[in-house]
Write an enzyme that holds these catalytic residues in place. Structure first.
Site, PDB file in Angstrom:
ATOM      1  CG  HIS A 127      -1.849   0.804   1.249  1.00  0.00           C
ATOM      2  ND1 HIS A 127      -3.254   0.964   1.746  1.00  0.00           N
ATOM      3  CD2 HIS A 127      -2.322   2.411   0.948  1.00  0.00           C
ATOM      4  CE1 HIS A 127      -4.207   1.387   1.638  1.00  0.00           C
ATOM      5  NE2 HIS A 127      -3.074   2.806   0.741  1.00  0.00           N
ATOM      6  CG  HIS A 150      -7.861   3.995   0.124  1.00  0.00           C
ATOM      7  ND1 HIS A 150      -7.310   2.339  -1.454  1.00  0.00           N
ATOM      8  CD2 HIS A 150      -6.758   4.013   0.635  1.00  0.00           C
ATOM      9  CE1 HIS A 150      -5.748   3.346  -0.945  1.00  0.00           C
ATOM     10  NE2 HIS A 150      -6.190   4.244  -0.077  1.00  0.00           N
ATOM     11  CD  GLU A 197      -7.876   6.554   4.498  1.00  0.00           C
ATOM     12  OE1 GLU A 197      -8.506   6.411   3.553  1.00  0.00           O
ATOM     13  OE2 GLU A 197      -6.684   6.831   4.862  1.00  0.00           O
TER      14      GLU A 197
HETATM   15  N1  ADE Z   1      -4.375   8.296  -1.433  1.00  0.00           N
HETATM   16  C1  ADE Z   1      -3.158   9.009  -1.460  1.00  0.00           C
HETATM   17  N2  ADE Z   1      -3.656   8.604  -0.276  1.00  0.00           N
HETATM   18  C2  ADE Z   1      -4.573   7.918   0.341  1.00  0.00           C
HETATM   19  C3  ADE Z   1      -5.229   7.333   1.777  1.00  0.00           C
HETATM   20  N3  ADE Z   1      -4.479   7.191   2.675  1.00  0.00           N
HETATM   21  N4  ADE Z   1      -6.755   7.131   1.349  1.00  0.00           N
HETATM   22  C4  ADE Z   1      -7.574   7.653  -0.028  1.00  0.00           C
HETATM   23  N5  ADE Z   1      -6.807   8.082  -0.595  1.00  0.00           N
HETATM   24  C5  ADE Z   1      -5.624   8.506  -0.603  1.00  0.00           C
HETATM   25 ZN    ZN Z   2      -4.056   4.704   0.838  1.00  0.00          ZN
END
Ligand code: ADE
Ligand code: ZN
Length: 354
Positions: A37, A217, A220
């Protein structure tokens, strides 16, 4: 001798005063690892930003490297993304993308990263007039050179920006058509809240039909529902972040039973306030629950550290044992898009480390 530290009741030291944690940090640093990642644009160090701005006569709103670093203080994902997209404006030529990628590969080589699966954000470039071919050409040249020069292997994952309409992602997949033999997968990144995976069902189906691996993603900042959508609607092979899955026991059970890899990014989580404090990071809990968690840097230039810095941060703050660290290193290869034979060889190499 026993020394009190804030997050452990006690830590033993050897005769030279080296703590058990220091030993674990050195052990983690020495292990062969894969990074799963990593946004290549997020590895743009302020020094390179200035070099490229000068080379391309691009204006940037900072006077010094220190001023850039001082601006890297975020309260959430969107705060970061605003400055991340601004930083990209210095990337204009194939040589810029080559230099950016080479700088990352040379840096993580010293962290014993043996394999890396790199995200790039084509729409972050095409939206401001830089051709898809310019970005991917520079990145791929660097990846090939790293393989030749120091044996580091890699995969390339093209991300769709989820704050833009799905049509933009479909156009990006079309632009990628001539390069598909050198693109291994697609991903989904950018502003998560309000942009659920369901918005990208059609383009992920098209990517799957082209034999590409799928990552997204989810969880998060977004709720567990977004993780369900990534699993059920996008049919992902790998889950990026996934932290908020822990709020749903049934989801955790499913992720464990499917052996879904979670690409966890501790320093990113701290910098984007996904966790208040590293001692509250869920990584140890994830491992204890049987989740296939990995450690990654996400956007190392913006979040204060590369692969080994992330390991050092979680080892310092959490009660990770040597077996946990070995599991994390092994998971990084198990969760990779390498072949079964390649994965087996990396796991055997890790077993040689004590
Ligand atoms: N683009 C770059 N880093 C990211 C992250 N942590 N979450 C979502 N999009 C991203
Ligand atoms: Zn990311």
């Amino acid at each position: 001798m026993v020394v009190a530290v804030p997050y452990l009741l006690e830590v033993t030291t050897d005769a030279k005063g080296v703590t058990l944690k220091d030993q674990l940090i050195a052990y983690a640093a020495s292990l062969p690892k894969a990074e799963l990642h990593l946004h290549i644009e997020g590895s743009l160090e302020p020094e390179l930003m200035f070099t490229l701005a000068q080379r391309n006569h691009t204006d940037i709103p900072f006077k010094s490297v220190e001023e850039v670093r001082a601006a890297y203080s975020f309260s959430n994902l969107q705060d970061f993304l605003d400055i991340y997209y601004q930083g990209m404006s210095v990337l204009n030529t194939e040589e810029d993308f080559f230099d950016l990628t080479m700088a990352y590969l040379n840096r993580v080589r010293t962290d014993n990263v043996r394999h890396t699966e790199i995200f790039f954000d084509p729409q972050g470039h095409t939206e401001r007039g830089v051709a898809f071919d310019t970005a991917i050409g520079g990145i791929l040249t660097a990846l090939s050179l790293a393989k030749k020069q120091f044996g580091m292997t890699s995969k390339l994952i093209m991300c769709f920006l989820r704050h833009l309409p799905e049509e933009g992602a479909i156009n990006t997949l079309h632009a990628a058509e001539p390069w598909l033999d050198r693109i291994d997968g697609v991903g989904l990144d950018s502003s998560e809240l309000g942009h659920p995976p369901s918005k990208f069902e059609r383009v992920f189906k098209a990517a799957r039909e082209r034999g590409l691996k799928l990552a997204a993603h989810a969880g998060e900042e977004g709720p567990p529902d977004y993780v369900y959508e990534a699993l059920d609607l996008l049919h992902i092979d790998r889950l990026d972040h996934g932290n908020r899955s822990l709020e749903d026991d049934a989801l955790v059970k499913r992720l464990v039973s499917e052996q879904m890899t979670l690409t966890v990014c501790p320093l990113s989580n701290l910098k984007l306030c996904v966790v208040d404090d590293m001692t509250a990071h869920p990584l140890k809990k994830m491992l204890d629950l049987g989740l296939r968690a990995t450690v990654n840097s996400d956007d190392p230039s913006y979040f204060g550290g590369y692969m080994n810095d992330n390991f050092a941060a979680v080892i310092t703050a959490l009660d990770l044992c040597q077996d946990d660290i070995k599991t994390l290193a092994k998971n990084s290869f198990r969760g990779s898009f390498l072949s079964e034979g390649e994965i087996r060889a990396h796991l055997a190499a890790i077993d040689l480390f004590q």
